[in-house]
Design a protein around this motif. Structure first.
Motif, PDB file in Angstrom:
ATOM      1  N   ALA A 219     -32.114  29.345  23.141  1.00 33.26           N
ATOM      2  CA  ALA A 219     -31.156  28.667  22.070  1.00 33.26           C
ATOM      3  C   ALA A 219     -29.820  28.375  22.513  1.00 33.26           C
ATOM      4  CB  ALA A 219     -31.454  29.338  20.758  1.00 33.26           C
ATOM      5  N   ALA A 220     -29.032  29.453  22.867  1.00 33.21           N
ATOM      6  CA  ALA A 220     -27.569  28.975  23.288  1.00 33.21           C
ATOM      7  C   ALA A 220     -27.310  28.091  24.379  1.00 33.21           C
ATOM      8  CB  ALA A 220     -27.008  30.230  23.502  1.00 33.21           C
ATOM      9  N   VAL A 221     -28.153  28.219  25.406  1.00 34.64           N
ATOM     10  CA  VAL A 221     -28.273  27.202  26.642  1.00 34.64           C
ATOM     11  C   VAL A 221     -28.366  25.809  26.045  1.00 34.64           C
ATOM     12  CG1 VAL A 221     -29.064  26.622  28.920  1.00 34.64           C
ATOM     13  CG2 VAL A 221     -28.660  29.121  28.516  1.00 34.64           C
ATOM     14  N   SER A 222     -29.653  25.815  25.124  1.00 30.46           N
ATOM     15  CA  SER A 222     -30.158  24.609  24.784  1.00 30.46           C
ATOM     16  C   SER A 222     -28.717  24.109  24.104  1.00 30.46           C
ATOM     17  CB  SER A 222     -31.333  24.494  23.910  1.00 30.46           C
ATOM     18  OG  SER A 222     -31.818  23.280  23.255  1.00 30.46           O
TER      19      SER A 222
ATOM     20  N   PHE B  18     -23.878  20.007  23.255  1.00 31.18           N
ATOM     21  CA  PHE B  18     -22.457  19.944  22.806  1.00 31.18           C
ATOM     22  C   PHE B  18     -21.591  18.889  23.113  1.00 31.18           C
ATOM     23  CE2 PHE B  18     -18.157  21.062  23.290  1.00 31.18           C
ATOM     24  CZ  PHE B  18     -17.782  21.551  22.049  1.00 31.18           C
ATOM     25  N   CYS B  19     -21.642  18.196  24.600  1.00 34.72           N
ATOM     26  CA  CYS B  19     -21.202  17.123  24.768  1.00 34.72           C
ATOM     27  C   CYS B  19     -21.693  15.817  24.120  1.00 34.72           C
ATOM     28  CB  CYS B  19     -21.293  16.895  26.406  1.00 34.72           C
ATOM     29  SG  CYS B  19     -20.352  18.189  27.295  1.00 34.72           S
ATOM     30  N   LYS B  20     -22.700  15.759  23.590  1.00 33.21           N
ATOM     31  CA  LYS B  20     -23.381  14.534  23.032  1.00 33.21           C
ATOM     32  C   LYS B  20     -22.672  14.634  21.516  1.00 33.21           C
ATOM     33  CE  LYS B  20     -27.683  14.294  25.297  1.00 33.21           C
ATOM     34  NZ  LYS B  20     -29.066  14.338  25.120  1.00 33.21           N
ATOM     35  N   ARG B  21     -22.543  15.781  21.072  1.00 32.84           N
ATOM     36  CA  ARG B  21     -21.640  16.046  19.721  1.00 32.84           C
ATOM     37  C   ARG B  21     -20.482  15.941  19.663  1.00 32.84           C
ATOM     38  NH1 ARG B  21     -25.147  20.786  19.494  1.00 32.84           N
ATOM     39  NH2 ARG B  21     -23.124  21.981  19.507  1.00 32.84           N
TER      40      ARG B  21
ATOM     41  N   VAL C  84     -11.787  16.931  27.504  1.00 34.26           N
ATOM     42  CA  VAL C  84     -10.574  17.839  27.913  1.00 34.26           C
ATOM     43  C   VAL C  84     -11.090  18.946  28.411  1.00 34.26           C
ATOM     44  CG1 VAL C  84      -8.885  19.168  26.550  1.00 34.26           C
ATOM     45  CG2 VAL C  84      -9.464  16.725  25.508  1.00 34.26           C
ATOM     46  N   GLY C  85     -11.887  19.554  28.206  1.00 36.22           N
ATOM     47  CA  GLY C  85     -12.623  20.646  28.950  1.00 36.22           C
ATOM     48  C   GLY C  85     -12.708  20.511  30.511  1.00 36.22           C
TER      49      GLY C  85
END
Length: 147
Positions: free
Chosen positions: A43-46, A51-54, A61-62
């Motif tokens: 679930a964390a990997v998913s 994350f980059c879409k949100r 920046v990262g």
């Protein structure tokens, strides 16, 4: 950079999977099964892939920060390489100061074996007839026969 992340991940995984001694503190920790841990990791990997879409600004920046850190690590490695090479050259120069005035390495020749072209000269310079009269006075005896 990815190599360091992989190493960190696998080292962390090995440390987590090492067997532990039972202590009173470990009994107070929540007990999680392997299946629950795998499900949570999936679930964390998913979630991380989404994350980059949100948060596209945070990902940008990262990525820039990762590029800067990678460049600094590369510059640091180059600097370390130069320091090691400079130290090596300094040691070589210090060694050669007593032997030669230039910075070329002294030949690896001790003189015990004649170099090419020196064989005849070395043989002619070797002293001959080095046995003393006492040495010549002894009679030669062959090896004793074994009974």
């Amino acid at each position: 950079m990815r190599f360091l992340l992989r190493i960190t991940f696998w080292l962390g995984l090995v440390l987590v999977l090492l067997p532990r001694d039972k202590t009173p503190e470990s009994e107070k920790l929540p007990q999680i099964g392997a299946a629950d841990a795998v499900q949570a990791a999936t679930a964390a990997v998913s979630d991380m892939t989404q994350f980059c879409k949100r948060q596209p600004a945070a990902c940008e920046v990262g990525g820039q920060a990762a590029t800067i850190i990678g460049q600094r690590a590369q510059d640091g490695a180059k600097k370390l390489y130069q320091i090691i090479n400079d130290k090596k050259e300094q040691i070589t120069n210090d060694k050669n100061d007593g032997n030669k005035t230039d910075n070329k390495k002294a030949p690896d020749h001790t003189g015990s074996i004649a170099m090419a072209g020196e064989g005849d000269a070395a043989a002619s310079e070797a002293p001959r007839d080095t046995l003393t009269q006492d040495d010549l006075a002894l009679e030669w005896r062959g090896p004793q026969a074994a009974n």
